[in-house]
Scaffold this motif. Structure first.
Motif, PDB file in Angstrom:
ATOM      1  N   ALA A 194      -9.374  13.109   0.281  1.00 23.05           N
ATOM      2  CA  ALA A 194      -8.009  12.773  -0.141  1.00 23.05           C
ATOM      3  C   ALA A 194      -7.010  13.775   0.426  1.00 23.05           C
ATOM      4  O   ALA A 194      -5.937  13.387   0.910  1.00 23.05           O
ATOM      5  N   ARG A 215       1.702  10.181  -9.854  1.00 25.37           N
ATOM      6  CA  ARG A 215       0.884  10.300 -11.078  1.00 25.37           C
ATOM      7  C   ARG A 215       0.022  11.564 -11.043  1.00 25.37           C
ATOM      8  O   ARG A 215      -0.083  12.297 -12.031  1.00 25.37           O
ATOM      9  N   LEU A 216      -0.608  11.843  -9.908  1.00 22.95           N
ATOM     10  CA  LEU A 216      -1.419  13.056  -9.791  1.00 22.95           C
ATOM     11  C   LEU A 216      -0.549  14.297  -9.937  1.00 22.95           C
ATOM     12  O   LEU A 216      -0.921  15.244 -10.644  1.00 22.95           O
ATOM     13  N   GLN A 217       0.605  14.300  -9.296  1.00 21.23           N
ATOM     14  CA  GLN A 217       1.517  15.440  -9.406  1.00 21.23           C
ATOM     15  C   GLN A 217       1.944  15.655 -10.854  1.00 21.23           C
ATOM     16  O   GLN A 217       1.970  16.785 -11.345  1.00 21.23           O
ATOM     17  N   SER A 274       0.820  -1.210   0.000  1.00 20.10           N
ATOM     18  CA  SER A 274       0.000   0.000   0.000  1.00 20.10           C
ATOM     19  C   SER A 274       0.858   1.266   0.000  1.00 20.10           C
ATOM     20  O   SER A 274       0.439   2.281  -0.556  1.00 20.10           O
ATOM     21  N   SER A 284       1.751   1.875  -3.565  1.00 16.95           N
ATOM     22  CA  SER A 284       0.566   2.356  -4.270  1.00 16.95           C
ATOM     23  C   SER A 284       0.319   3.835  -3.970  1.00 16.95           C
ATOM     24  O   SER A 284       0.024   4.619  -4.885  1.00 16.95           O
ATOM     25  N   LEU A 285       0.447   4.225  -2.711  1.00 24.69           N
ATOM     26  CA  LEU A 285       0.287   5.633  -2.337  1.00 24.69           C
ATOM     27  C   LEU A 285       1.287   6.491  -3.103  1.00 24.69           C
ATOM     28  O   LEU A 285       0.920   7.519  -3.683  1.00 24.69           O
ATOM     29  N   GLN A 302       2.886   5.835  -5.896  1.00 24.74           N
ATOM     30  CA  GLN A 302       2.600   5.844  -7.334  1.00 24.74           C
ATOM     31  C   GLN A 302       1.434   6.775  -7.661  1.00 24.74           C
ATOM     32  O   GLN A 302       1.486   7.527  -8.631  1.00 24.74           O
ATOM     33  N   HIS A 303       0.380   6.715  -6.860  1.00 25.20           N
ATOM     34  CA  HIS A 303      -0.772   7.580  -7.099  1.00 25.20           C
ATOM     35  C   HIS A 303      -0.409   9.051  -6.896  1.00 25.20           C
ATOM     36  O   HIS A 303      -0.840   9.920  -7.675  1.00 25.20           O
ATOM     37  N   ALA A 304       0.363   9.352  -5.866  1.00 18.82           N
ATOM     38  CA  ALA A 304       0.761  10.736  -5.590  1.00 18.82           C
ATOM     39  C   ALA A 304       1.617  11.275  -6.734  1.00 18.82           C
ATOM     40  O   ALA A 304       1.407  12.410  -7.189  1.00 18.82           O
TER      41      ALA A 304
END
Length: 148
Positions: A125, A12-14, A2, A5-6, A8-10
């Motif tokens: 979020a 990608r959003l950035q 996890s 995953s956090l 990677q998501h952060a």
């Protein structure tokens, strides 16, 4: 898994947001770091070392940024009467105006990109990322009096 995953998501959003923010910054003649420095100085005067620490920039990097901002009339540097080895950096009215104008434009583009996302999801979020950053004692640089 996890934590990966956090991250990677952060990232990608950035990356998604940066694509749009970069164009706004270019149109306003500022780099991301220059806007960050102006934003920090809008909250009050600071020594270069404080800015470097607060914004997670190297001392060499902050020196270059301050030189450019001073040449453009966005900041002034004065001798520190309490410590002759350092300066006090102060934002000028011109710097305040460009920081406000650019900050508003960045906020507008972020709102446009995130427009399809429900506001309550964004709020949750943001709160959860805030908690993660607090746990890491790394939250200060993201809050400089800006409104959400």
């Amino acid at each position: 898994m996890s934590s990966l995953s956090l991250a990677q998501h952060a990232v990608r959003l950035q990356t998604l947001l940066e694509r749009h923010i970069a164009e706004v910054l270019k149109n306003h003649g500022l780099s991301r770091s220059e806007l960050d420095v102006l934003g920090a100085l809008a909250c009050g005067d600071a020594r270069p070392q404080e800015l470097s620490s607060q914004l997670l920039l190297t001392t060499g990097g902050i020196s270059n940024i301050l030189r450019r901002l001073e040449a453009d009339g966005h900041i002034t540097r004065e001798a520190n009467t309490k410590d002759a080895r350092s300066n006090i950096v102060r934002i000028t009215p011109r710097g305040e105006a460009i920081a406000r104008e650019t900050g508003d434009a960045v906020t507008e583009v972020i709102n446009r990109v995130l427009g399809p996302v429900d506001d309550s999801l964004i709020e949750r979020a943001a709160e959860q990322l805030h908690e993660v950053l607090l746990a890491l004692d790394e939250d200060a640089p993201v809050h400089r009096g800006a409104t959400n």
